[in-house]
Design a protein around this motif. Structure first.
Motif, PDB file in Angstrom:
ATOM      1  N   GLY A  15      90.477   3.771  24.570  1.00  0.00           N
ATOM      2  CA  GLY A  15      91.212   2.628  24.921  1.00  0.00           C
ATOM      3  C   GLY A  15      92.862   2.725  24.973  1.00  0.00           C
ATOM      4  N   SER A  16      93.436   1.874  24.898  1.00  0.00           N
ATOM      5  CA  SER A  16      94.923   1.968  25.132  1.00  0.00           C
ATOM      6  C   SER A  16      95.647   1.184  24.032  1.00  0.00           C
ATOM      7  CB  SER A  16      95.272   1.254  26.544  1.00  0.00           C
ATOM      8  OG  SER A  16      94.588   1.971  27.629  1.00  0.00           O
ATOM      9  N   GLY A  65     100.659  12.379  31.273  1.00  0.00           N
ATOM     10  CA  GLY A  65      99.559  11.885  32.155  1.00  0.00           C
ATOM     11  C   GLY A  65      99.058  10.843  31.295  1.00  0.00           C
ATOM     12  N   ARG A  66      98.755  10.692  29.890  1.00  0.00           N
ATOM     13  CA  ARG A  66      98.177   9.665  29.062  1.00  0.00           C
ATOM     14  C   ARG A  66      99.044   8.850  28.505  1.00  0.00           C
ATOM     15  NH1 ARG A  66      95.211  10.704  24.858  1.00  0.00           N
ATOM     16  NH2 ARG A  66      96.103  12.664  23.965  1.00  0.00           N
ATOM     17  N   GLN A  81     103.634   3.603  25.747  1.00  0.00           N
ATOM     18  CA  GLN A  81     102.101   3.339  26.338  1.00  0.00           C
ATOM     19  C   GLN A  81     101.034   4.277  26.293  1.00  0.00           C
ATOM     20  OE1 GLN A  81     101.011   0.183  27.447  1.00  0.00           O
ATOM     21  NE2 GLN A  81      98.819   1.097  27.596  1.00  0.00           N
ATOM     22  N   MET A  82      99.911   4.398  25.509  1.00  0.00           N
ATOM     23  CA  MET A  82      99.096   5.244  25.171  1.00  0.00           C
ATOM     24  C   MET A  82      97.845   4.814  25.977  1.00  0.00           C
ATOM     25  SD  MET A  82     100.143   6.173  21.243  1.00  0.00           S
ATOM     26  CE  MET A  82      99.708   4.749  20.612  1.00  0.00           C
ATOM     27  N   ASN A  83      97.274   5.725  26.824  1.00  0.00           N
ATOM     28  CA  ASN A  83      96.218   5.492  27.608  1.00  0.00           C
ATOM     29  C   ASN A  83      95.121   6.589  27.172  1.00  0.00           C
ATOM     30  OD1 ASN A  83      97.189   3.074  28.607  1.00  0.00           O
ATOM     31  ND2 ASN A  83      97.937   4.228  30.221  1.00  0.00           N
ATOM     32  N   SER A  84      93.862   6.250  27.531  1.00  0.00           N
ATOM     33  CA  SER A  84      92.659   7.240  27.260  1.00  0.00           C
ATOM     34  C   SER A  84      92.871   7.664  26.013  1.00  0.00           C
ATOM     35  CB  SER A  84      92.625   8.312  28.397  1.00  0.00           C
ATOM     36  OG  SER A  84      92.678   7.748  29.626  1.00  0.00           O
ATOM     37  N   LEU A  85      92.903   7.187  24.862  1.00  0.00           N
ATOM     38  CA  LEU A  85      93.257   7.441  23.467  1.00  0.00           C
ATOM     39  C   LEU A  85      92.092   8.275  23.013  1.00  0.00           C
ATOM     40  CD1 LEU A  85      95.089   4.674  22.185  1.00  0.00           C
ATOM     41  CD2 LEU A  85      95.974   7.106  22.111  1.00  0.00           C
ATOM     42  N   THR A 117      95.075   4.488  14.764  1.00  0.00           N
ATOM     43  CA  THR A 117      93.494   4.962  14.269  1.00  0.00           C
ATOM     44  C   THR A 117      92.802   4.753  15.674  1.00  0.00           C
ATOM     45  OG1 THR A 117      94.040   4.479  12.052  1.00  0.00           O
ATOM     46  CG2 THR A 117      91.766   4.790  12.798  1.00  0.00           C
ATOM     47  N   VAL A 118      92.261   5.976  16.044  1.00  0.00           N
ATOM     48  CA  VAL A 118      91.327   5.972  17.249  1.00  0.00           C
ATOM     49  C   VAL A 118      90.181   6.319  16.508  1.00  0.00           C
ATOM     50  CG1 VAL A 118      90.743   7.058  19.504  1.00  0.00           C
ATOM     51  CG2 VAL A 118      93.098   6.537  18.495  1.00  0.00           C
ATOM     52  N   SER A 119      89.226   5.345  16.801  1.00  0.00           N
ATOM     53  CA  SER A 119      87.831   5.559  16.097  1.00  0.00           C
ATOM     54  C   SER A 119      86.779   5.975  17.243  1.00  0.00           C
ATOM     55  CB  SER A 119      87.046   4.204  15.901  1.00  0.00           C
ATOM     56  OG  SER A 119      86.940   3.178  16.618  1.00  0.00           O
ATOM     57  N   SER A 120      85.858   7.069  16.749  1.00  0.00           N
ATOM     58  CA  SER A 120      84.910   7.677  17.794  1.00  0.00           C
ATOM     59  C   SER A 120      83.776   6.815  18.127  1.00  0.00           C
ATOM     60  CB  SER A 120      84.763   9.232  17.285  1.00  0.00           C
ATOM     61  OG  SER A 120      84.143   8.852  16.188  1.00  0.00           O
TER      62      SER A 120
END
Length: 120
Positions: A15-16, A65-66, A81-85, A117-120
């Motif tokens: 996600g972003s 790049g991300r 901006q954070m992409n492909s987290l 927080t990036v959940s898997s």
């Protein structure tokens, strides 16, 4: 100079998210506004920055790049901006005023941090 970071939250892998850093107080005349992050149990890590006078950006090699840094000059706000987290991007993200390599201390003004927080 006061800095206020916002926009953190929980996002799924891939996600972003866009973080904001509002710069207020007296007119900022330093070198750049930068982003750091600190994951639990780890040292603070440099993310990237935007040079205040010219608007050019620079990043940690591992994040190129991300992640993209930009700003709204009219609102004195810097964005991350954070992409492909990824789960390893989970951290408290902080913005800071970089007064330049000859200043001591160099990073004298910090925002309070916002948790991503990036959940898997």
């Amino acid at each position: 100079v006061q800095l206020q970071a916002s926009g953190g939250g929980t996002v799924q892998t891939g996600g972003s998210l866009r973080l904001s850093c509002a710069v207020s107080g007296r007119t900022f005349s330093g070198y750049a506004i930068v982003w750091f992050r600190q994951a639990p149990g780890k040292e603070r890590e440099f993310v990237g920055g935007i040079r205040w006078s010219e608007g050019s950006t620079y990043y940690a090699n591992s994040l190129k790049g991300r992640f993209t840094i930009s700003r709204d000059s009219a609102k004195n706000t810097v964005f991350l901006q954070m992409n492909s987290l990824k789960p390893e991007d989970t951290a408290v993200y902080l913005c800071a005023a970089d007064l330049g390599p000859r200043a001591s201390p160099r990073f004298n003004y910090w925002g309070q941090g916002t948790l991503v927080t990036v959940s898997s």
